[in-house]
Motif scaffolding. Sequence first.
Motif, PDB file in Angstrom:
ATOM      1  N   ALA A 203      -1.959  -5.053  22.417  1.00  0.00           N
ATOM      2  CA  ALA A 203      -0.765  -4.285  22.058  1.00  0.00           C
ATOM      3  C   ALA A 203      -0.930  -2.826  22.462  1.00  0.00           C
ATOM      4  CB  ALA A 203      -0.498  -4.392  20.554  1.00  0.00           C
ATOM      5  N   LEU A 204      -2.124  -2.265  22.229  1.00  0.00           N
ATOM      6  CA  LEU A 204      -2.383  -0.878  22.615  1.00  0.00           C
ATOM      7  C   LEU A 204      -2.283  -0.707  24.130  1.00  0.00           C
ATOM      8  CD1 LEU A 204      -3.270   1.998  21.901  1.00  0.00           C
ATOM      9  CD2 LEU A 204      -5.645   1.212  22.023  1.00  0.00           C
ATOM     10  N   ILE A 205      -2.875  -1.656  24.879  1.00  0.00           N
ATOM     11  CA  ILE A 205      -2.806  -1.595  26.342  1.00  0.00           C
ATOM     12  C   ILE A 205      -1.364  -1.691  26.812  1.00  0.00           C
ATOM     13  CG2 ILE A 205      -3.457  -2.797  28.467  1.00  0.00           C
ATOM     14  CD1 ILE A 205      -6.038  -3.654  27.025  1.00  0.00           C
ATOM     15  N   ALA A 206      -0.583  -2.567  26.166  1.00  0.00           N
ATOM     16  CA  ALA A 206       0.820  -2.732  26.547  1.00  0.00           C
ATOM     17  C   ALA A 206       1.614  -1.457  26.283  1.00  0.00           C
ATOM     18  CB  ALA A 206       1.428  -3.908  25.780  1.00  0.00           C
ATOM     19  N   VAL A 207       1.350  -0.806  25.151  1.00  0.00           N
ATOM     20  CA  VAL A 207       2.046   0.441  24.834  1.00  0.00           C
ATOM     21  C   VAL A 207       1.705   1.525  25.856  1.00  0.00           C
ATOM     22  CG1 VAL A 207       2.199   2.314  23.154  1.00  0.00           C
ATOM     23  CG2 VAL A 207       2.297  -0.054  22.381  1.00  0.00           C
ATOM     24  N   VAL A 208       0.422   1.622  26.225  1.00  0.00           N
ATOM     25  CA  VAL A 208       0.012   2.610  27.233  1.00  0.00           C
ATOM     26  C   VAL A 208       0.694   2.326  28.565  1.00  0.00           C
ATOM     27  CG1 VAL A 208      -1.938   3.473  28.572  1.00  0.00           C
ATOM     28  CG2 VAL A 208      -2.182   3.093  26.112  1.00  0.00           C
ATOM     29  N   PHE A 209       0.744   1.042  28.943  1.00  0.00           N
ATOM     30  CA  PHE A 209       1.400   0.666  30.201  1.00  0.00           C
ATOM     31  C   PHE A 209       2.876   1.049  30.187  1.00  0.00           C
ATOM     32  CE2 PHE A 209       3.982  -2.621  32.350  1.00  0.00           C
ATOM     33  CZ  PHE A 209       3.641  -2.341  33.663  1.00  0.00           C
ATOM     34  N   MET A 210       3.575   0.760  29.084  1.00  0.00           N
ATOM     35  CA  MET A 210       4.999   1.095  29.008  1.00  0.00           C
ATOM     36  C   MET A 210       5.208   2.605  29.019  1.00  0.00           C
ATOM     37  SD  MET A 210       6.694  -1.768  26.475  1.00  0.00           S
ATOM     38  CE  MET A 210       5.475  -1.657  25.179  1.00  0.00           C
ATOM     39  N   ALA A 211       4.315   3.355  28.373  1.00  0.00           N
ATOM     40  CA  ALA A 211       4.429   4.816  28.382  1.00  0.00           C
ATOM     41  C   ALA A 211       4.270   5.364  29.800  1.00  0.00           C
ATOM     42  CB  ALA A 211       3.390   5.425  27.450  1.00  0.00           C
ATOM     43  N   LEU A 212       3.308   4.814  30.546  1.00  0.00           N
ATOM     44  CA  LEU A 212       3.121   5.252  31.932  1.00  0.00           C
ATOM     45  C   LEU A 212       4.343   4.922  32.780  1.00  0.00           C
ATOM     46  CD1 LEU A 212      -0.610   4.225  32.548  1.00  0.00           C
ATOM     47  CD2 LEU A 212       0.312   6.543  32.334  1.00  0.00           C
ATOM     48  N   MET A 213       4.910   3.754  32.562  1.00  0.00           N
ATOM     49  CA  MET A 213       6.110   3.360  33.314  1.00  0.00           C
ATOM     50  C   MET A 213       7.264   4.304  33.018  1.00  0.00           C
ATOM     51  SD  MET A 213       5.803   0.610  35.315  1.00  0.00           S
ATOM     52  CE  MET A 213       7.340  -0.303  35.292  1.00  0.00           C
ATOM     53  N   LEU A 214       7.457   4.618  31.741  1.00  0.00           N
ATOM     54  CA  LEU A 214       8.608   5.426  31.349  1.00  0.00           C
ATOM     55  C   LEU A 214       8.444   6.895  31.723  1.00  0.00           C
ATOM     56  CD1 LEU A 214       9.276   3.835  27.841  1.00  0.00           C
ATOM     57  CD2 LEU A 214      10.679   3.576  29.876  1.00  0.00           C
ATOM     58  N   LEU A 215       7.222   7.402  31.676  1.00  0.00           N
ATOM     59  CA  LEU A 215       7.006   8.833  31.885  1.00  0.00           C
ATOM     60  C   LEU A 215       6.583   9.190  33.308  1.00  0.00           C
ATOM     61  CD1 LEU A 215       5.100   9.650  28.564  1.00  0.00           C
ATOM     62  CD2 LEU A 215       7.533   9.978  29.051  1.00  0.00           C
ATOM     63  N   VAL A 216       5.908   8.263  33.998  1.00  0.00           N
ATOM     64  CA  VAL A 216       5.328   8.593  35.297  1.00  0.00           C
ATOM     65  C   VAL A 216       6.040   7.888  36.454  1.00  0.00           C
ATOM     66  CG1 VAL A 216       3.214   8.527  36.680  1.00  0.00           C
ATOM     67  CG2 VAL A 216       3.091   8.993  34.221  1.00  0.00           C
ATOM     68  N   VAL A 220       7.578   9.471  40.269  1.00  0.00           N
ATOM     69  CA  VAL A 220       6.800   9.064  41.434  1.00  0.00           C
ATOM     70  C   VAL A 220       7.664   8.279  42.417  1.00  0.00           C
ATOM     71  CG1 VAL A 220       4.889   7.602  42.206  1.00  0.00           C
ATOM     72  CG2 VAL A 220       4.588   9.099  40.229  1.00  0.00           C
ATOM     73  N   LEU A 221       8.472   7.356  41.891  1.00  0.00           N
ATOM     74  CA  LEU A 221       9.354   6.573  42.756  1.00  0.00           C
ATOM     75  C   LEU A 221      10.382   7.462  43.453  1.00  0.00           C
ATOM     76  CD1 LEU A 221      10.026   3.413  40.550  1.00  0.00           C
ATOM     77  CD2 LEU A 221       8.696   3.520  42.655  1.00  0.00           C
ATOM     78  N   ARG A 222      10.916   8.420  42.718  1.00  0.00           N
ATOM     79  CA  ARG A 222      11.903   9.316  43.330  1.00  0.00           C
ATOM     80  C   ARG A 222      11.272  10.121  44.475  1.00  0.00           C
ATOM     81  NH1 ARG A 222      16.747  10.870  41.922  1.00  0.00           N
ATOM     82  NH2 ARG A 222      16.569  10.018  39.801  1.00  0.00           N
ATOM     83  N   THR A 223      10.046  10.579  44.266  1.00  0.00           N
ATOM     84  CA  THR A 223       9.383  11.361  45.305  1.00  0.00           C
ATOM     85  C   THR A 223       9.056  10.516  46.535  1.00  0.00           C
ATOM     86  OG1 THR A 223       8.407  12.826  43.637  1.00  0.00           O
ATOM     87  CG2 THR A 223       7.372  12.790  45.810  1.00  0.00           C
ATOM     88  N   LEU A 224       8.573   9.294  46.298  1.00  0.00           N
ATOM     89  CA  LEU A 224       8.119   8.464  47.409  1.00  0.00           C
ATOM     90  C   LEU A 224       9.260   7.763  48.142  1.00  0.00           C
ATOM     91  CD1 LEU A 224       4.950   6.770  45.857  1.00  0.00           C
ATOM     92  CD2 LEU A 224       5.046   8.720  47.423  1.00  0.00           C
ATOM     93  N   LEU A 225      10.288   7.337  47.408  1.00  0.00           N
ATOM     94  CA  LEU A 225      11.310   6.478  48.010  1.00  0.00           C
ATOM     95  C   LEU A 225      12.641   7.162  48.252  1.00  0.00           C
ATOM     96  CD1 LEU A 225      10.667   3.159  46.048  1.00  0.00           C
ATOM     97  CD2 LEU A 225       9.604   3.984  48.141  1.00  0.00           C
ATOM     98  N   TRP A 226      12.945   8.236  47.528  1.00  0.00           N
ATOM     99  CA  TRP A 226      14.242   8.882  47.696  1.00  0.00           C
ATOM    100  C   TRP A 226      14.135  10.146  48.553  1.00  0.00           C
ATOM    101  CZ3 TRP A 226      14.379   5.036  44.303  1.00  0.00           C
ATOM    102  CH2 TRP A 226      15.593   4.414  44.046  1.00  0.00           C
ATOM    103  N   ARG A 227      13.184  10.991  48.229  1.00  0.00           N
ATOM    104  CA  ARG A 227      13.104  12.282  48.912  1.00  0.00           C
ATOM    105  C   ARG A 227      12.510  12.190  50.306  1.00  0.00           C
ATOM    106  NH1 ARG A 227      10.992  15.660  43.584  1.00  0.00           N
ATOM    107  NH2 ARG A 227      12.966  15.489  42.412  1.00  0.00           N
ATOM    108  N   THR A 228      11.922  11.049  50.643  1.00  0.00           N
ATOM    109  CA  THR A 228      11.378  10.867  51.983  1.00  0.00           C
ATOM    110  C   THR A 228      12.425  10.356  52.959  1.00  0.00           C
ATOM    111  OG1 THR A 228      10.632   8.671  51.301  1.00  0.00           O
ATOM    112  CG2 THR A 228       9.033  10.470  51.181  1.00  0.00           C
TER     113      THR A 228
END
Length: 435
Positions: A203-216, A220-228
């Motif tokens: 559960a702790l690992i899952a929460v960390v994973f979801m936090a990284l998805m939501l915050l990071v 990152v996707l906008r920089t790599l896929l949109w602005r390029t």
Amino acid sequence: MITHFLLSSALILGVGHGAGWAAQRLRQPYIVGQLAAGIALGPSLLGSTAPGAYRMLFPKEIGTALTGLAQISLAVFLFAVGYELDLKILGDRARTAVTLALASFAVPMAVGSGCALVFRDQLHDLGMPHLSPAMIVFAGIALSITAVPVLSAIVRENGLANTVPGMLAVSAAGLLDVIGWTVLAGTLLRGGGSQPLDWSWWALIAVVFMALMLLVARPVLRTLLWRTGLDPSVRLALLVGFALASAGLTQFLGLHAICGALLAGVVCPREEGGTLDPDLLRPLHVVSSLLLPFFFVVSGQAVALGSLSATGWTAMLVVTGLAVVTKVGSGTVAGRLSGLDRDVARTVGVLLSARGLTELIALSAGFQAGLLSRPFYTVLVFMALFTTLLTQPLLFVVRRLAARDRIGSEGDDGSWSVLDRPRKGTPAAPVPEAG
């Protein structure tokens, strides 16, 4: 095996989309026809009436390939659902929508979990030897789900898209989806079987994973896929790969692949102003709708009507009745308490009763996690089918009641426009532009 796979794929696509077209001709959601086709191509109908043809078309050796296509279609579909999910549409209706969502989730959840405890002997007859806490919670989830894609289609096809009940139902269902998927993820994590680590660590690992998805992930996707300035087709391919990778990680974490695909869609960057990218959304819908019959057929393989005893058929009637009454009743009462007109509240309650694909996705996840026996899974699949089929007739009844209550009022023609009138003394909710 390649020959078998290609022939079975041709049959799945033809029968699945043909049944969906036929359902639309009968004024039912497209998804109802595909669900019925998946059951018809399973062991309950094709397997029992033409066992030789069934073994030729669906040998066990191609099961992995069909399951892989089903999971890809499901991941792409849920990625699109997450991308379209935007709670900002609540607007001035936020309080009413939140009340509707909480009531239409909590009441069926309580009734479903309570019935699992009260009728544990009957569930034992349906192949549920013991009831763990996760199984009890999942029984409540099975009654509380609302299918946003099916609901949206019903709203559009009935001309309710720009009315108060239509907008409220879609808004509440979107919020209800957030609650439902969160509870479902926790249930799957807690009851998903043996794991190398204690579930609290997962559960702790899952929460960390979801936090990284939501915050990071989004910046990152906008920089790599949109602005390029990538070509839209390349960006689509990379985002689908991102969704599949996220689904694979959550599957590894014990949360099931559906959670990762949905989360990938939620964190996917929008256009300026929060609008959706049509170059991304349109092909996602095309790909997912093309391949979804594979998911219905794979899900239908676990449906076994022949395994149902008298207890199973009785359970099917009872569960379907509870599923309709709890959703329609809680939605209607919550709407009235929020100040909605009686006819508007009835319409919202009926719309929130639609289940369809979202219900089937949750049931498949529960079955794979060992939270459902095959007979009980069969009961709940048919509950999903029947509740979706009943939505259109119930809307007709509500419409007739609304017209009867307003007989003699000026300009009343029994159309859906009467449901858009706010109750006297209640300000009308703003209606957004089409689309």
